[in-house]
Design a protein around this motif. Structure first.
Motif, PDB file in Angstrom:
ATOM      1  N   ASN A  26       0.673  -1.092  -0.035  1.00 59.40           N
ATOM      2  CA  ASN A  26       0.150   0.020   0.076  1.00 59.40           C
ATOM      3  C   ASN A  26       0.775   1.058  -0.016  1.00 59.40           C
ATOM      4  O   ASN A  26       0.324   2.462   0.171  1.00 59.40           O
ATOM      5  N   GLU A  27       2.467   0.992  -0.025  1.00 58.63           N
ATOM      6  CA  GLU A  27       3.169   2.149  -0.318  1.00 58.63           C
ATOM      7  C   GLU A  27       3.310   2.236  -1.804  1.00 58.63           C
ATOM      8  O   GLU A  27       4.118   2.900  -2.351  1.00 58.63           O
ATOM      9  N   GLY A  28       2.648   1.389  -2.642  1.00 57.41           N
ATOM     10  CA  GLY A  28       2.946   1.565  -3.943  1.00 57.41           C
ATOM     11  C   GLY A  28       4.040   0.555  -4.393  1.00 57.41           C
ATOM     12  O   GLY A  28       4.431   0.478  -5.515  1.00 57.41           O
ATOM     13  N   GLN A  29       4.376  -0.354  -3.568  1.00 51.21           N
ATOM     14  CA  GLN A  29       5.496  -1.387  -3.865  1.00 51.21           C
ATOM     15  C   GLN A  29       4.941  -2.741  -3.960  1.00 51.21           C
ATOM     16  O   GLN A  29       4.089  -3.011  -3.212  1.00 51.21           O
ATOM     17  N   ALA A  30       5.718  -3.666  -4.749  1.00 53.64           N
ATOM     18  CA  ALA A  30       5.258  -5.048  -4.628  1.00 53.64           C
ATOM     19  C   ALA A  30       6.412  -5.638  -4.263  1.00 53.64           C
ATOM     20  O   ALA A  30       7.706  -5.453  -4.120  1.00 53.64           O
ATOM     21  N   ALA A  31       6.428  -6.509  -2.787  1.00 53.34           N
ATOM     22  CA  ALA A  31       7.448  -7.068  -2.210  1.00 53.34           C
ATOM     23  C   ALA A  31       7.901  -8.477  -2.774  1.00 53.34           C
ATOM     24  O   ALA A  31       7.175  -9.342  -3.164  1.00 53.34           O
ATOM     25  N   ASP A  37      23.432 -10.608   0.886  1.00 48.80           N
ATOM     26  CA  ASP A  37      24.515 -10.698   1.848  1.00 48.80           C
ATOM     27  C   ASP A  37      23.762  -9.916   2.978  1.00 48.80           C
ATOM     28  O   ASP A  37      24.124 -10.382   4.242  1.00 48.80           O
ATOM     29  N   LYS A  38      23.311  -8.856   3.138  1.00 47.51           N
ATOM     30  CA  LYS A  38      22.682  -8.209   4.269  1.00 47.51           C
ATOM     31  C   LYS A  38      21.404  -8.969   4.992  1.00 47.51           C
ATOM     32  O   LYS A  38      20.407  -9.513   4.151  1.00 47.51           O
ATOM     33  N   ALA A  39      21.490  -9.115   6.303  1.00 52.68           N
ATOM     34  CA  ALA A  39      20.537  -9.793   6.771  1.00 52.68           C
ATOM     35  C   ALA A  39      19.828  -8.521   7.372  1.00 52.68           C
ATOM     36  O   ALA A  39      19.876  -7.273   7.202  1.00 52.68           O
ATOM     37  N   ASP A  40      18.214  -8.895   7.762  1.00 51.29           N
ATOM     38  CA  ASP A  40      17.481  -8.037   8.453  1.00 51.29           C
ATOM     39  C   ASP A  40      17.075  -7.040   7.256  1.00 51.29           C
ATOM     40  O   ASP A  40      16.392  -5.968   7.830  1.00 51.29           O
ATOM     41  N   ILE A  41      17.187  -7.210   6.095  1.00 55.81           N
ATOM     42  CA  ILE A  41      16.717  -6.437   4.980  1.00 55.81           C
ATOM     43  C   ILE A  41      15.421  -7.050   4.161  1.00 55.81           C
ATOM     44  O   ILE A  41      15.965  -8.182   3.657  1.00 55.81           O
ATOM     45  N   LEU A  42      14.307  -6.213   3.838  1.00 60.77           N
ATOM     46  CA  LEU A  42      13.442  -6.996   3.163  1.00 60.77           C
ATOM     47  C   LEU A  42      13.746  -6.038   1.896  1.00 60.77           C
ATOM     48  O   LEU A  42      13.533  -4.801   1.808  1.00 60.77           O
ATOM     49  N   TYR A  43      13.989  -6.587   0.507  1.00 58.34           N
ATOM     50  CA  TYR A  43      13.986  -6.013  -0.751  1.00 58.34           C
ATOM     51  C   TYR A  43      12.646  -6.188  -1.299  1.00 58.34           C
ATOM     52  O   TYR A  43      12.104  -7.205  -1.644  1.00 58.34           O
ATOM     53  N   TYR A  44      12.182  -5.164  -2.133  1.00 54.64           N
ATOM     54  CA  TYR A  44      11.105  -5.236  -2.787  1.00 54.64           C
ATOM     55  C   TYR A  44      11.175  -4.459  -4.149  1.00 54.64           C
ATOM     56  O   TYR A  44      11.819  -3.410  -4.286  1.00 54.64           O
ATOM     57  N   THR A  45      10.549  -5.046  -5.240  1.00 55.88           N
ATOM     58  CA  THR A  45      10.593  -4.316  -6.563  1.00 55.88           C
ATOM     59  C   THR A  45       9.255  -3.304  -6.694  1.00 55.88           C
ATOM     60  O   THR A  45       8.219  -3.577  -6.430  1.00 55.88           O
ATOM     61  N   PRO A  46       9.644  -2.236  -7.403  1.00 56.32           N
ATOM     62  CA  PRO A  46       8.641  -1.186  -7.495  1.00 56.32           C
ATOM     63  C   PRO A  46       7.818  -1.274  -8.928  1.00 56.32           C
ATOM     64  O   PRO A  46       8.171  -2.082  -9.720  1.00 56.32           O
ATOM     65  N   GLY A  47       6.585  -0.842  -9.038  1.00 54.77           N
ATOM     66  CA  GLY A  47       5.848  -1.083 -10.224  1.00 54.77           C
ATOM     67  C   GLY A  47       4.411  -0.625  -9.573  1.00 54.77           C
ATOM     68  O   GLY A  47       4.070  -0.721  -8.410  1.00 54.77           O
ATOM     69  N   GLU A  48       3.750  -0.336 -10.658  1.00 49.16           N
ATOM     70  CA  GLU A  48       2.127   0.027 -10.319  1.00 49.16           C
ATOM     71  C   GLU A  48       1.296   0.007 -11.365  1.00 49.16           C
ATOM     72  O   GLU A  48       1.430   0.019 -12.688  1.00 49.16           O
ATOM     73  N   ILE A  49       0.024  -0.665 -11.194  1.00 53.10           N
ATOM     74  CA  ILE A  49      -1.060  -0.951 -12.301  1.00 53.10           C
ATOM     75  C   ILE A  49      -1.837   0.518 -12.305  1.00 53.10           C
ATOM     76  O   ILE A  49      -2.377   0.825 -11.307  1.00 53.10           O
ATOM     77  N   ASP A  50      -1.972   0.860 -13.581  1.00 50.86           N
ATOM     78  CA  ASP A  50      -2.754   2.172 -13.750  1.00 50.86           C
ATOM     79  C   ASP A  50      -4.153   2.106 -13.898  1.00 50.86           C
ATOM     80  O   ASP A  50      -4.578   0.875 -13.676  1.00 50.86           O
ATOM     81  N   SER A  51      -4.788   3.280 -14.128  1.00 52.27           N
ATOM     82  CA  SER A  51      -6.370   3.183 -14.243  1.00 52.27           C
ATOM     83  C   SER A  51      -6.807   2.383 -15.528  1.00 52.27           C
ATOM     84  O   SER A  51      -7.846   1.782 -15.326  1.00 52.27           O
TER      85      SER A  51
END
Length: 216
Positions: A26-31, A37-51
């Motif tokens: 709901n921040e406009g991201q897909a997780a 290598d980094k622990a404690d990090i959730l990486y997520y890819t951006p993108g959005e479906i338009d109208s």
């Protein structure tokens, strides 16, 4: 009709990766979970479906991971999150996402009926765990007991996906209207890859609102 509507700015952060991922939507991201290598990090890819129900994934707007070519990402530090339930600490090794008492009677816990089983898409999402993730996450965060409508999600899938990246031509995939017969979908198109974007744009409703018997 109850829609899943998590927001990082409006609600407390869930402790589990699943609920955190849904919150990020709901921040406009897909997780997505990525092995890095980094622990404690959730990486997520951006993108959005338009109208127009078209999905744009533009990697030119974001930093690229050196170890994984053509994967743009944003990140969230998991330990910054706050438990959504009183009495739970971020350092706890585990906790019950929903209460044990009455768990087997919750709508998400019930088996699909014979009519629902005839919809291959619903059966597939029930078996792969997405059905349970949706239902139990909403129950845990909002105390709303519904059986998720997978057919509603299929009805809101993007009809076209455009992938942009530097030094390559745009990659465009056209997705036909989805039905219960998932075997009719072009095997080169990964339906699951766009699930998070659909959830962010449209949320989901219960099967008592949109039955899991056919895609509307």
């Amino acid at each position: 009709e109850e829609k899943l509507n998590f927001s990082l700015k409006q609600t407390e952060m869930a402790f589990t990766l699943l609920v955190l991922a849904l919150a990020l939507l709901n921040e406009g991201q897909a997780a997505t979970e990525t092995i890095l290598d980094k622990a404690d990090i959730l990486y997520y890819t951006p993108g959005e479906i338009d109208s127009d129900n078209e999905l744009l994934i533009d990697l030119n707007r974001y930093e690229l991971l050196e170890k994984i070519p053509l994967l743009a990402y944003k990140q969230y530090k998991i330990s910054k999150g706050k438990p959504y339930r009183e009495g739970v600490k971020i350092t706890d090794p585990s906790f019950y996402m929903v209460p044990k008492d009455g768990f087997e009677k919750k709508k998400t816990s019930l088996a699909l009926n014979e009519t629902e089983k005839l919809c291959d898409a619903v059966t597939a999402y029930h078996k792969n765990g997405i059905y349970a993730q949706l239902g139990y996450s909403l129950l845990a965060k909002e105390n709303v007991d519904v059986a998720p409508s997978i057919t509603y999600l299929f009805a809101n899938y993007p009809k076209k996906v455009t992938f942009k990246a530097a030094d390559i031509d745009d990659v465009v995939s056209v997705i036909p209207a989805l039905t219960c017969d998932i075997e009719t979908v072009d095997p080169t198109i990964s339906i699951d890859a766009y699930f998070e974007y659909v959830l962010h744009k449209s949320g989901f409703v219960g099967a008592d609102c949109i039955p899991n018997t056919e895609v509307p």
